[in-house]
Design an enzyme around this catalytic site. Structure first.
Site, PDB file in Angstrom:
ATOM      1  N   ASP A  75       7.727   7.901  -6.047  1.00  0.00           N
ATOM      2  CA  ASP A  75       7.532   7.156  -4.480  1.00  0.00           C
ATOM      3  C   ASP A  75       8.635   6.996  -3.947  1.00  0.00           C
ATOM      4  O   ASP A  75       8.686   5.813  -4.843  1.00  0.00           O
ATOM      5  CB  ASP A  75       6.331   7.270  -4.182  1.00  0.00           C
ATOM      6  CG  ASP A  75       4.989   7.857  -3.721  1.00  0.00           C
ATOM      7  OD1 ASP A  75       4.418   8.160  -3.279  1.00  0.00           O
ATOM      8  OD2 ASP A  75       4.914   8.165  -5.216  1.00  0.00           O
ATOM      9  N   ARG A  90      -8.226   4.540 -10.793  1.00  0.00           N
ATOM     10  CA  ARG A  90      -7.710   5.983 -12.041  1.00  0.00           C
ATOM     11  C   ARG A  90      -7.324   5.186 -13.622  1.00  0.00           C
ATOM     12  O   ARG A  90      -7.852   4.470 -13.895  1.00  0.00           O
ATOM     13  CB  ARG A  90      -6.311   5.589 -11.517  1.00  0.00           C
ATOM     14  CG  ARG A  90      -5.073   6.367 -10.088  1.00  0.00           C
ATOM     15  CD  ARG A  90      -3.730   5.748  -9.898  1.00  0.00           C
ATOM     16  NE  ARG A  90      -3.699   6.301  -8.224  1.00  0.00           N
ATOM     17  CZ  ARG A  90      -3.132   5.333  -7.295  1.00  0.00           C
ATOM     18  NH1 ARG A  90      -1.835   4.895  -7.605  1.00  0.00           N
ATOM     19  NH2 ARG A  90      -3.022   6.046  -5.785  1.00  0.00           N
ATOM     20  N   ARG A 121      -6.795   4.273   1.130  1.00  0.00           N
ATOM     21  CA  ARG A 121      -5.887   5.681   0.727  1.00  0.00           C
ATOM     22  C   ARG A 121      -6.107   6.435   1.831  1.00  0.00           C
ATOM     23  O   ARG A 121      -6.055   7.326   1.799  1.00  0.00           O
ATOM     24  CB  ARG A 121      -6.249   5.622  -0.689  1.00  0.00           C
ATOM     25  CG  ARG A 121      -5.998   4.689  -1.367  1.00  0.00           C
ATOM     26  CD  ARG A 121      -5.257   4.948  -2.846  1.00  0.00           C
ATOM     27  NE  ARG A 121      -3.903   6.313  -2.867  1.00  0.00           N
ATOM     28  CZ  ARG A 121      -3.061   5.377  -2.452  1.00  0.00           C
ATOM     29  NH1 ARG A 121      -2.632   4.065  -2.238  1.00  0.00           N
ATOM     30  NH2 ARG A 121      -1.773   6.399  -2.476  1.00  0.00           N
ATOM     31  N   ASP A 169      -0.485  -1.871  -7.090  1.00  0.00           N
ATOM     32  CA  ASP A 169      -1.357  -2.067  -8.463  1.00  0.00           C
ATOM     33  C   ASP A 169      -1.221  -2.680  -8.991  1.00  0.00           C
ATOM     34  O   ASP A 169      -0.631  -3.093  -9.791  1.00  0.00           O
ATOM     35  CB  ASP A 169      -0.357  -0.866  -9.069  1.00  0.00           C
ATOM     36  CG  ASP A 169       0.044   0.584  -8.346  1.00  0.00           C
ATOM     37  OD1 ASP A 169      -0.840   1.277  -7.767  1.00  0.00           O
ATOM     38  OD2 ASP A 169       1.668   0.660  -8.156  1.00  0.00           O
ATOM     39  N   ARG A 192      -0.156   4.457   8.192  1.00  0.00           N
ATOM     40  CA  ARG A 192       0.417   3.665   6.509  1.00  0.00           C
ATOM     41  C   ARG A 192       1.815   3.004   7.262  1.00  0.00           C
ATOM     42  O   ARG A 192       2.239   2.112   6.941  1.00  0.00           O
ATOM     43  CB  ARG A 192       0.744   5.041   5.825  1.00  0.00           C
ATOM     44  CG  ARG A 192       0.070   5.467   5.253  1.00  0.00           C
ATOM     45  CD  ARG A 192       1.256   7.023   4.521  1.00  0.00           C
ATOM     46  NE  ARG A 192       0.200   6.580   2.530  1.00  0.00           N
ATOM     47  CZ  ARG A 192       0.690   6.418   1.985  1.00  0.00           C
ATOM     48  NH1 ARG A 192       1.791   5.860   1.414  1.00  0.00           N
ATOM     49  NH2 ARG A 192       0.097   6.194   0.687  1.00  0.00           N
ATOM     50  N   ASP A 222      10.803   7.106 -11.206  1.00  0.00           N
ATOM     51  CA  ASP A 222      10.392   6.749 -10.094  1.00  0.00           C
ATOM     52  C   ASP A 222       9.860   8.003  -9.426  1.00  0.00           C
ATOM     53  O   ASP A 222      10.786   9.051  -8.903  1.00  0.00           O
ATOM     54  CB  ASP A 222      10.543   5.742  -9.244  1.00  0.00           C
ATOM     55  CG  ASP A 222       9.475   4.637  -8.786  1.00  0.00           C
ATOM     56  OD1 ASP A 222       8.133   5.377  -8.596  1.00  0.00           O
ATOM     57  OD2 ASP A 222       9.564   4.963  -7.355  1.00  0.00           O
ATOM     58  N   ASP A 242      12.963   2.196  -6.658  1.00  0.00           N
ATOM     59  CA  ASP A 242      12.755   1.660  -5.663  1.00  0.00           C
ATOM     60  C   ASP A 242      12.957   1.041  -5.435  1.00  0.00           C
ATOM     61  O   ASP A 242      12.546  -0.485  -4.323  1.00  0.00           O
ATOM     62  CB  ASP A 242      12.728   2.696  -4.287  1.00  0.00           C
ATOM     63  CG  ASP A 242      11.299   2.495  -4.414  1.00  0.00           C
ATOM     64  OD1 ASP A 242      10.266   2.397  -5.562  1.00  0.00           O
ATOM     65  OD2 ASP A 242      10.757   2.477  -2.989  1.00  0.00           O
ATOM     66  N   ARG A 276       5.003   9.509  -0.897  1.00  0.00           N
ATOM     67  CA  ARG A 276       3.775  10.110  -0.358  1.00  0.00           C
ATOM     68  C   ARG A 276       3.318  11.764   0.675  1.00  0.00           C
ATOM     69  O   ARG A 276       3.392  11.959   0.896  1.00  0.00           O
ATOM     70  CB  ARG A 276       2.387   8.951  -0.077  1.00  0.00           C
ATOM     71  CG  ARG A 276       1.844   8.052  -0.664  1.00  0.00           C
ATOM     72  CD  ARG A 276       0.949   8.930  -1.765  1.00  0.00           C
ATOM     73  NE  ARG A 276      -0.245   9.762  -1.730  1.00  0.00           N
ATOM     74  CZ  ARG A 276       0.114  11.015  -2.232  1.00  0.00           C
ATOM     75  NH1 ARG A 276       1.260  11.212  -2.317  1.00  0.00           N
ATOM     76  NH2 ARG A 276      -0.491  11.657  -1.983  1.00  0.00           N
ATOM     77  N   SER A 316      -0.178  -0.096  -1.221  1.00  0.00           N
ATOM     78  CA  SER A 316      -0.711  -0.058  -1.949  1.00  0.00           C
ATOM     79  C   SER A 316      -1.023  -1.667  -2.912  1.00  0.00           C
ATOM     80  O   SER A 316       0.933  -2.012  -2.957  1.00  0.00           O
ATOM     81  CB  SER A 316      -1.491   0.354  -2.348  1.00  0.00           C
ATOM     82  OG  SER A 316      -0.965   1.509  -2.751  1.00  0.00           O
TER      83      SER A 316
HETATM   84  O1  M1P Z   1       4.566   5.431  -6.390  1.00  0.00           O
HETATM   85  C1  M1P Z   1       4.685   4.557  -5.769  1.00  0.00           C
HETATM   86  C2  M1P Z   1       3.198   4.059  -5.369  1.00  0.00           C
HETATM   87  O2  M1P Z   1       3.039   5.847  -4.571  1.00  0.00           O
HETATM   88  C3  M1P Z   1       1.807   4.451  -3.996  1.00  0.00           C
HETATM   89  O3  M1P Z   1       1.894   3.416  -3.586  1.00  0.00           O
HETATM   90  P1  M1P Z   1       1.166   3.671  -1.727  1.00  0.00           P
HETATM   91  O4  M1P Z   1       0.724   4.714  -1.162  1.00  0.00           O
HETATM   92  O5  M1P Z   1       1.033   1.968  -1.625  1.00  0.00           O
HETATM   93  O6  M1P Z   1       2.258   4.023  -0.915  1.00  0.00           O
HETATM   94  C4  M1P Z   1       0.687   4.732  -4.898  1.00  0.00           C
HETATM   95  O7  M1P Z   1       0.458   5.991  -5.796  1.00  0.00           O
HETATM   96  C5  M1P Z   1       0.943   4.421  -5.472  1.00  0.00           C
HETATM   97  O8  M1P Z   1      -0.275   3.798  -6.751  1.00  0.00           O
HETATM   98  C6  M1P Z   1       2.625   4.125  -6.467  1.00  0.00           C
HETATM   99  O9  M1P Z   1       2.642   2.918  -7.220  1.00  0.00           O
END
Ligand code: M1P
Length: 240
Positions: A9, A113, A124, A169, A131, A7, A198, A16, A167
């Site tokens: 993030d 997406r 976003r 998904d 955040r 994965d 994670d 991010r 967010s």
């Molecule tokens: O890869 C994990 C997530 O990263 C982002 O999440 P968030 O903006 O909530 O921190 C998004 O791109 C989300 O779609 C993705 O699953």
């Protein structure tokens, strides 16, 4: 030989944010003789903001948008189309308008997406500090978890999972990250697959992939709490 799936993030990078230089230099050395893939909910634009070209070149492929697109060496190998139910969009608008989140809300709260939607009550287009504020609020109120439950009851044809910090998904049933496991098993029928994420727990956006990987057999799942933990595992358990 083993296939490694990561994965992005919260696993290879902070949510991010770009991969740290220190992790990048470790990872590039480690990955030299390995076959690795990324499996993320993000789209390729966000992936490129977080991983340098050198890092991306170390991967055999990058599954974006919860496995709804596969990128290999700058080319799309497959992608899934998706038309959202208008009632679902109305419901997302409603959640955004009735939230009790006490701070400013931002734009781009429904992001389309390939093959999926990403929904964030906060929006976003927020600065990073916002955040963190929303993440703390969500930890206290479980807003995202509540929204996921309510939506799952009303729209059984979709899967809803908690994304990163802000967010949710949303994918059609069966078109979430689990696709990655099935696709990889077709390409590598005999090899061991190890997945690092994670959010491999129920409700998290790595859960479906973790479960699908384990169901394949000859596989392992490593739940991590960020790049430092990934590094420790790669150094100790997965050196070879
Ligand atoms: O890869 C994990 C997530 O990263 C982002 O999440 P968030 O903006 O909530 O921190 C998004 O791109 C989300 O779609 C993705 O699953």
């Amino acid at each position: 030989m083993t296939i490694y799936v990561f994965d992005l993030d919260g696993t290879l990078t902070p949510a991010r944010l770009p991969m740290t230089k220190e992790f990048e230099s470790f990872f590039l050395k480690w990955a030299k003789d390995k076959t690795c893939f990324i499996a993320t909910g993000s789209d390729i634009k966000k992936v490129k903001e977080q991983a340098s070209q050198k890092v991306l070149d170390a991967f055999e492929g990058v599954y974006c948008s919860m496995g709804n697109v596969l990128w290999k060496r700058g080319e799309i190998i497959y992608k899934n189309e998706f038309q959202a139910n208008p009632r679902l969009i109305e419901k997302l608008e409603e959640f955004r308008s009735i939230t009790t989140y006490p701070h400013e809300l931002f734009g781009n709260y429904i992001e389309y997406r390939e093959g999926m939607i990403n929904f964030s009550v906060l929006g976003r287009d927020c600065p990073y500090a916002e955040r963190e504020k929303y993440f703390a609020y969500d930890k206290k109120t479980h807003e995202r978890e509540r929204i996921c439950h309510l939506l799952a009851e009303q729209f059984p044809e979709y899967d809803f999972s908690i994304g990163g910090m802000i967010s949710i998904d949303i994918t059609p049933k069966g078109k979430g990250k689990e696709q990655v496991a099935h696709h990889l098993r077709q390409i590598y029928p005999k090899l061991k697959i190890v997945f690092f994420g994670d959010k491999t727990f129920s409700g998290g956006n790595d859960y479906a992939l973790a479960q699908a990987v384990l169901a394949l057999g000859n596989a392992a799942v490593v739940q991590v709490a960020g790049p430092d933990v990934v590094k420790d595992f790669l150094k100790s358990e997965y050196r070879g």
